[in-house]
Design a protein around this motif. Structure first.
Motif, mmCIF file in Angstrom:
data_model
loop_
_atom_site.group_PDB
_atom_site.id
_atom_site.type_symbol
_atom_site.label_atom_id
_atom_site.label_comp_id
_atom_site.label_asym_id
_atom_site.label_seq_id
_atom_site.Cartn_x
_atom_site.Cartn_y
_atom_site.Cartn_z
ATOM 1 N N ASP A 56 -18.282 1.799 12.189
ATOM 2 C CA ASP A 56 -17.163 1.867 13.142
ATOM 3 C C ASP A 56 -15.878 1.332 12.520
ATOM 4 O O ASP A 56 -14.799 1.910 12.675
ATOM 5 N N LEU A 57 -15.991 0.231 11.805
ATOM 6 C CA LEU A 57 -14.819 -0.355 11.165
ATOM 7 C C LEU A 57 -14.234 0.605 10.131
ATOM 8 O O LEU A 57 -13.018 0.827 10.069
ATOM 9 N N SER A 58 -15.142 1.193 9.335
ATOM 10 C CA SER A 58 -14.683 2.065 8.246
ATOM 11 C C SER A 58 -13.979 3.320 8.776
ATOM 12 O O SER A 58 -13.191 3.938 8.064
ATOM 13 N N LYS A 59 -14.282 3.715 10.031
ATOM 14 C CA LYS A 59 -13.604 4.868 10.627
ATOM 15 C C LYS A 59 -12.166 4.533 11.015
ATOM 16 O O LYS A 59 -11.325 5.418 11.181
ATOM 17 N N LYS A 60 -11.917 3.215 11.207
ATOM 18 C CA LYS A 60 -10.593 2.788 11.695
ATOM 19 C C LYS A 60 -9.646 2.387 10.571
ATOM 20 O O LYS A 60 -8.437 2.408 10.749
ATOM 21 N N VAL A 61 -10.191 1.946 9.446
ATOM 22 C CA VAL A 61 -9.333 1.375 8.409
ATOM 23 C C VAL A 61 -9.330 2.243 7.154
ATOM 24 O O VAL A 61 -10.192 3.104 6.981
ATOM 25 N N ASN A 62 -8.379 1.967 6.275
ATOM 26 C CA ASN A 62 -8.278 2.750 5.041
ATOM 27 C C ASN A 62 -9.091 2.158 3.901
ATOM 28 O O ASN A 62 -9.547 2.856 3.006
ATOM 29 N N LYS A 63 -9.196 0.820 3.964
ATOM 30 C CA LYS A 63 -9.823 0.174 2.808
ATOM 31 C C LYS A 63 -10.563 -1.091 3.249
ATOM 32 O O LYS A 63 -10.053 -1.860 4.072
ATOM 33 N N ILE A 64 -11.757 -1.254 2.694
ATOM 34 C CA ILE A 64 -12.526 -2.481 2.941
ATOM 35 C C ILE A 64 -12.644 -3.234 1.622
ATOM 36 O O ILE A 64 -13.031 -2.661 0.597
ATOM 37 N N ILE A 65 -12.279 -4.508 1.678
ATOM 38 C CA ILE A 65 -12.394 -5.360 0.489
ATOM 39 C C ILE A 65 -13.443 -6.431 0.804
ATOM 40 O O ILE A 65 -13.410 -7.043 1.880
ATOM 41 N N VAL A 66 -14.369 -6.617 -0.124
ATOM 42 C CA VAL A 66 -15.449 -7.570 0.132
ATOM 43 C C VAL A 66 -15.333 -8.738 -0.846
ATOM 44 O O VAL A 66 -15.716 -8.615 -2.016
ATOM 45 N N PRO A 67 -14.774 -9.861 -0.384
ATOM 46 C CA PRO A 67 -14.689 -11.025 -1.274
ATOM 47 C C PRO A 67 -16.066 -11.670 -1.390
ATOM 48 O O PRO A 67 -16.684 -11.986 -0.389
ATOM 49 N N GLU A 68 -16.526 -11.793 -2.622
ATOM 50 C CA GLU A 68 -17.851 -12.390 -2.792
ATOM 51 C C GLU A 68 -17.840 -13.357 -3.959
ATOM 52 O O GLU A 68 -17.155 -13.130 -4.964
ATOM 53 N N MET A 69 -18.621 -14.420 -3.830
ATOM 54 C CA MET A 69 -18.756 -15.373 -4.923
ATOM 55 C C MET A 69 -19.903 -14.928 -5.823
ATOM 56 O O MET A 69 -20.904 -15.619 -6.032
ATOM 57 N N SER A 70 -19.701 -13.705 -6.344
ATOM 58 C CA SER A 70 -20.638 -13.065 -7.266
ATOM 59 C C SER A 70 -19.890 -11.847 -7.777
ATOM 60 O O SER A 70 -18.754 -11.598 -7.356
ATOM 61 N N LEU A 71 -20.525 -11.060 -8.631
ATOM 62 C CA LEU A 71 -19.862 -9.827 -9.068
ATOM 63 C C LEU A 71 -19.957 -8.747 -7.997
ATOM 64 O O LEU A 71 -19.441 -7.648 -8.176
#
Lengths: 86, 395, 292
Positions: free
Chosen positions: B339-354
């Motif tokens: 649902d979120l991905s249908k509304k936004v242009n870009k998802i960024i996932v900050p992670e303390m890993s690669l």
């Protein structure tokens, strides 16, 4: 008397081999797995020590006292090295 | 005797209503409040404080603490104790969690309720013991062999360390499944204010014990007292149900059926679907500035903190930034991400890993939504300004 | 002995319905060990509802599945750690663990050491057959030097674990070792082990004709069972011969396996001590708070 649950017997012959008075033998009776099951010899010196029953790994042996007239019951008084030495 | 823990006594042991404590200690508090009766653990940085807190407080509450010989034994002991009818818990970090994989799988297969607090660090191997990270997000889901589902929660604050530990117990009792509290070294060693709930302020779920006639009891099928539930009733050891518990593929009666394809299929499907059927009910997310957002973070754990700051900074600059924080990461909130991905242009996932959670996020995001990771490795957190750059690029 | 429970009665009272015959090979001693355990439980007058049987992986570990009681068939080598938890959460339960030599001293060696060291209140019955039977005859930590196994095809070069000796050195409350062909001694030892506080070990030497006997040319089932008889000696007898025997007697005895009761002490078990600690801590708090 010795009752054997034939179909649980795997034929290890431990009962036959370790009987202190060699009262058991392998019979001609075959169970559903094709194993010849043990039975008491026609003539035997079984004194119901129940060693075969305790050793049977497959819960297939039950030793029951034979119905005998009073005073006739035979029990081993002296066992040396697992063998009746009466 | 079988120990009965008195919640009033537990609450008194914990003391003041408001305290300034570290996340690890809040996890111990949460376990005690949930009614843990047995804790088996093994020292490991940065999770040792959980065991230390338990060692100090649990016997005073009437429970048992044992420092086991390793993490394999810790996991084994808590499963054994669960079968004797108590709530059980262990705490560990990456290398210890790797060792626990064996009996984590056993707990899933035998439907044993228990809680594992994993104060994460990184690897491979011993890695950086004293530095926090988020190294076990996927190991929790995929670390043990075979088909299975996971239940895991991610606290971002010390208060959540406490609250989510209680929630972990509730979920584990409800689904008869090991639940992993995926904290990280940052939150585990962070000190913050917590408000400790009183006995009447908590909702605790207790496992449904078997009550049907002993000769009619079916130990590994749908519940017999709670119709429609795929979670079987629990036959506590010593209660006379004489149940057989095995890690082998078993039939409904619990007996090995290792070469029976239909038995395995039925068992595995139930083990997984008892959780995935409730996927949307379980989904627990926090939405920040999502109404008109075009570029968003999907975050969890400690990295949600700098991410939220970055969103505020971006908004001040007029960037339509937002954030979705996953409080429960497994079972994966597929619909919330889609649902979120249908509304936004870009998802960024900050992670303390690669990048770990970026993979399921990408898997369930709509195809035209770009999903990237904002990695930070080496045992330090993202700075808000670093994350702001990602938002600026994405805007 | 006349009023001893019969196997027909045991089938009804102790065996789980529909699980027999066992998966054990013809001539395996594990079934006899199960029989002895039932007789010990019967003689102690225990209720199966109050006993939890735990096990790991291997032939021996299938045993709890045949017992009509709570059973915890766990992962390889970990049964003692699981059992520690079972006992911790309900010390009223009697915990009996079945394990094999590979399970207990190979993959589970560390758990075995620590359960014994902690003096966890449980009874451990290790069925030692010198080999990994279920996986097809691989060399075990207990395999004597020279053993031929699928993973020691040219003869085992490693030294063997003496399980009872190890448990004794760790301070286990009860330690005994018997071959399975004597029923009475194992039955008495299992009874004593269950009755003794703290950690009890009964090591039963159980012949494995399929994976050990056959490959090591010990002959048929009868000969293999006889081998155990001819190659074991009572510990007291062993000591006597080593002290006072002739050179021939010594030479004939030195390589035999010592059997008997090696340790039988009375000491507080771990959970007894733990309960005491809990009581004191609670009393302290109650005093401090003036009651909860």
């Amino acid at each position: 008397m010795i009752e054997i649950l034939d179909d649980w017997c795997k034929g290890c012959e431990i009962c036959v081999n370790r009987c202190p008075v060699q009262a058991l033998e392998i019979s001609e009776i075959m169970n559903k797995k094709g194993v010849r099951v043990p039975r008491l010899k026609a003539v035997n010196k079984c004194y119901q020590c129940r060693l075969c029953e305790q050793l049977c790994p497959d819960f297939a042996i039950t030793v029951t006292k034979e119905e005998k007239e009073e005073g006739e019951e035979k029990e081993c008084k002296l066992i040396i090295g697992g063998v009746c030495a009466d | 005797m079988r120990y009965e823990l008195d919640p009033v006594r537990v609450r008194k042991i914990l003391g003041n209503k408001k305290q300034f404590i570290m996340g690890d200690m809040a996890i111990a508090y949460g376990g005690l409040l949930a009614g843990v009766g047995f804790f088996g653990g093994y020292p490991i940085t940065p999770a040792s404080e959980v065991a230390e807190g338990m060692a100090r407080m649990l016997p005073r509450a009437g429970g048992t603490f044992i420092q086991m010989e390793d993490e394999i034994a810790s996991m084994a002991a808590i499963i054994g104790a669960a079968w004797s009818g108590t709530k059980t818990m262990t705490a560990t970090s990456g290398p210890g969690f790797s060792l626990m994989m064996e009996n984590y799988g056993y707990a899933i297969m035998t439907e044993t309720p228990c809680v594992i607090a994993n104060v994460q660090r990184t690897g491979p191997s011993t890695g950086q013991p004293t530095q926090g990270a988020q190294g076990d997000m996927l190991q929790t889901r995929w670390g043990s062999h075979g088909d299975m589902m996971a239940i895991a929660l991610c606290p971002s604050t010390v208060q959540e360390c406490l609250d989510m530990t209680i929630e972990s117990f509730n979920l584990s009792e409800k689904y008869r499944h090991p639940v992993v509290l995926l904290a990280d070294g940052e939150v585990g060693h962070l000190r913050e204010k917590v408000v400790i709930p009183d006995v009447d302020e908590m909702e605790l779920f207790e496992r449904i014990e078997a009550t049907v006639d002993k000769d009619k009891f079916i130990p590994y099928s749908e519940s017999q007292t709670n119709p429609g539930s795929k979670v079987p009733d629990f036959p506590t050891f010593g209660s006379g149900y004489r149940s057989y518990v095995t890690g082998l593929t078993h039939n409904d009666m619990g007996f090995p059926a290792t070469d029976k394809q239909p038995d395995h299929e039925r068992l595995i499907n139930r083990l997984v679907s008892k959780i995935t059927d409730d996927r949307e009910k379980l989904t627990d997310v926090e939405e920040i500035e999502l109404e008109d957002a075009e570029v968003v973070f999907v975050t969890y754990g400690a990295s949600a903190r700098p991410a939220e700051s970055a969103v505020r900074m971006a908004r001040a600059k007029g960037i339509k930034a937002g954030m979705l924080r996953l409080k429960l990461v497994w079972p994966f909130p597929e619909k919330a991400i889609y649902d979120l991905s249908k509304k936004v242009n870009k998802i960024i996932v900050p992670e303390m890993s690669l990048g770990q959670m970026v993979h399921p996020i990408r898997e369930f995001a709509a195809k035209d939504c770009e999903v990237i990771v904002a990695p930070k490795v080496g045992g330090v957190m993202h700075l808000p300004v670093e994350l702001l750059e990602y938002l600026e690029e994405g805007a | 002995m006349a009023d001893m429970i019969s196997q027909a009665e045991m089938r009804e009272k102790y065996l789980r319905k529909g699980m027999l015959p066992t998966i054990f090979c013809n001539g395996c001693g594990h079934g006899s060990s199960l029989d002895y355990t039932f007789r010990a439980i019967e003689e102690l007058g225990l209720d199966l509802d109050d006993i939890v049987f735990a096990s790991g992986i291997g032939c021996s570990s299938r045993i709890p599945g045949y017992i009509n009681a709570d059973g915890l068939h766990t992962t390889h080598g970990r049964s003692l750690a699981f059992a520690t938890g079972v006992k911790a959460a309900n010390p009223d339960l009697n915990v009996v663990v079945f394990s094999g030599d590979g399970d207990a001293t190979g993959i589970g060696g560390n758990h075995f050491i620590h359960a014994a060291r902690r003096n966890i209140d449980m009874t451990v019955i290790i069925l030692n057959n010198f080999i990994y039977g279920m996986t097809g005859g691989q060399v075990a930590p207990t395999s004597p030097k020279g053993t031929i196994a699928t993973t020691a095809p040219y003869g085992n070069l490693e030294g063997a674990f003496d399980i009872s000796e190890l448990a004794k050195s760790l301070g286990a409350a009860y330690v005994a070792r018997w071959p399975v062909f004597y029923p009475q001694q194992p039955i008495k030892s299992i009874k004593d082990a269950i009755s003794t506080r703290g950690f009890s070990l009964v090591e039963l030497m159980s012949p494995c004709p399929t994976a050990y006997g056959r490959r090591n040319k010990l002959g048929n089932i009868k000969n293999l069972w006889d081998w155990y008889e001819n190659n074991s000696v009572l510990a007291e007898e062993y000591d006597k011969i080593m002290n006072y025997g002739t050179d021939e007697e010594k030479a004939a005895t030195i390589n035999k396996i010592k059997i008997g009761v090696f340790q039988h002490t009375e000491k507080v078990g771990f959970f007894e001590a733990y309960e005491e600690q809990i009581k004191n801590l609670m009393a302290n708090d109650d005093k401090k708070w003036g009651g909860v």
